[in-house]
Design a protein around this motif. Structure first.
Motif, short mmCIF file in Angstrom:
data_model
loop_
_atom_site.label_atom_id
_atom_site.label_comp_id
_atom_site.label_asym_id
_atom_site.label_seq_id
_atom_site.Cartn_x
_atom_site.Cartn_y
_atom_site.Cartn_z
N ARG A 129 -19.05 25.19 45.22
CA ARG A 129 -18.27 25.56 46.40
C ARG A 129 -19.14 25.58 47.64
O ARG A 129 -18.74 25.09 48.70
CB ARG A 129 -17.63 26.94 46.17
N GLU A 156 -10.85 27.91 37.03
CA GLU A 156 -9.54 28.07 36.40
C GLU A 156 -9.65 28.13 34.88
O GLU A 156 -8.76 28.64 34.22
CB GLU A 156 -8.60 26.94 36.84
N GLY A 157 -10.77 27.65 34.35
CA GLY A 157 -10.97 27.69 32.90
C GLY A 157 -11.69 28.93 32.40
O GLY A 157 -11.90 29.08 31.20
N ILE A 188 -13.05 24.78 41.55
CA ILE A 188 -11.74 25.30 41.14
C ILE A 188 -11.46 24.96 39.69
O ILE A 188 -11.01 25.81 38.91
CB ILE A 188 -10.63 24.77 42.08
N ARG A 189 -11.74 23.72 39.30
CA ARG A 189 -11.51 23.30 37.92
C ARG A 189 -12.28 24.19 36.94
O ARG A 189 -11.74 24.66 35.94
CB ARG A 189 -11.92 21.84 37.73
N ILE A 190 -13.54 24.45 37.24
CA ILE A 190 -14.36 25.30 36.37
C ILE A 190 -13.81 26.72 36.34
O ILE A 190 -13.64 27.31 35.28
CB ILE A 190 -15.83 25.29 36.85
N ALA A 213 -19.98 27.18 39.60
CA ALA A 213 -18.82 26.96 40.46
C ALA A 213 -19.08 27.47 41.87
O ALA A 213 -18.71 26.80 42.85
CB ALA A 213 -17.59 27.64 39.87
N SER A 227 -12.88 29.73 46.46
CA SER A 227 -12.84 28.27 46.36
C SER A 227 -11.50 27.72 46.82
O SER A 227 -11.44 26.69 47.51
CB SER A 227 -13.12 27.83 44.92
N GLU A 248 -18.13 21.09 47.09
CA GLU A 248 -17.43 20.48 45.96
C GLU A 248 -16.40 21.46 45.40
O GLU A 248 -16.46 21.89 44.25
CB GLU A 248 -18.44 20.05 44.89
N LEU A 253 -12.73 32.11 42.37
CA LEU A 253 -11.62 31.16 42.44
C LEU A 253 -10.89 31.33 43.77
O LEU A 253 -10.55 30.34 44.44
CB LEU A 253 -10.66 31.34 41.27
N THR A 294 -13.17 21.15 44.66
CA THR A 294 -12.26 20.71 43.59
C THR A 294 -12.88 20.97 42.23
O THR A 294 -12.22 21.50 41.33
CB THR A 294 -11.92 19.21 43.75
N GLU A 295 -14.14 20.63 42.06
CA GLU A 295 -14.80 20.88 40.78
C GLU A 295 -14.99 22.37 40.56
O GLU A 295 -14.85 22.87 39.44
CB GLU A 295 -16.15 20.16 40.69
#
Length: 157
Positions: A85, A98-99, A94-96, A81, A117, A89, A114, A91-92
């Motif tokens: 960043r 957040e999980g 952040i997605r990673i 991630a 990002s 990238e 996070l 958005t991706e």
């Protein structure tokens, strides 16, 4: 001779110039088979360490796809991630991030990345909220009030 894992730990403790670092890690990785997720992760990490995030990203992804152990997996997710960043990238990234939850290896480090990002994605209020909530966990006296203030932040998108 120390086992591979011990030599990897020693590798990361030593400093050196880029060529030496790359050469030594290449030797260590060559001891493992081509599809060894731990070796791929370490190779991606050295690329990342040397500022070659674009090269590291597909290697991190491959290592994750092959299945990393419980110690390396959260590190690989954070490092992937972070690299995403750094190449724009967000958005991706952040997605990673957040999980990722806290665990014994990375604790709450995912929250720091996070926040970075979110800030890079133009969401400074969300970034500040995440950072304050992470900080709040360390505050013995003011955790509640910091959490309250963090929850009150409105991101002006």
């Amino acid at each position: 001779m120390a086992n591979w894992e011990e030599r990897i730990r020693t590798f990361w403790l030593k400093a050196g110039d880029a060529d030496a670092i790359l050469s030594l890690m290449q030797l260590l990785v060559a001891e493992r088979h081509d599809e060894d997720p731990a070796a791929l992760y370490e190779w991606a990490s050295v690329q990342d360490f040397l500022g070659r995030e674009a090269e590291a990203i597909p290697i991190y992804r491959r290592a994750l796809d092959l299945g990393l152990d419980h110690v390396r997996r959260p590190q690989a997710l954070i490092q992937l991630a972070s690299s995403l960043r750094n190449v724009g990238e967000t958005t991706e990234a952040i997605r990673i991030l957040e999980g990722i939850g806290p665990d014994a290896t990375v604790a709450d480090a995912g929250e720091a990345f996070l926040a970075l990002s979110l800030f890079d994605a133009g969401r400074p209020g969300d970034a500040l909220r995440v950072a304050l909530k992470a900080l709040g966990k360390t505050l013995p006296l003011y955790r509640g009030v910091v959490d309250h203030y963090a929850d009150a932040i409105v991101d002006s998108k």
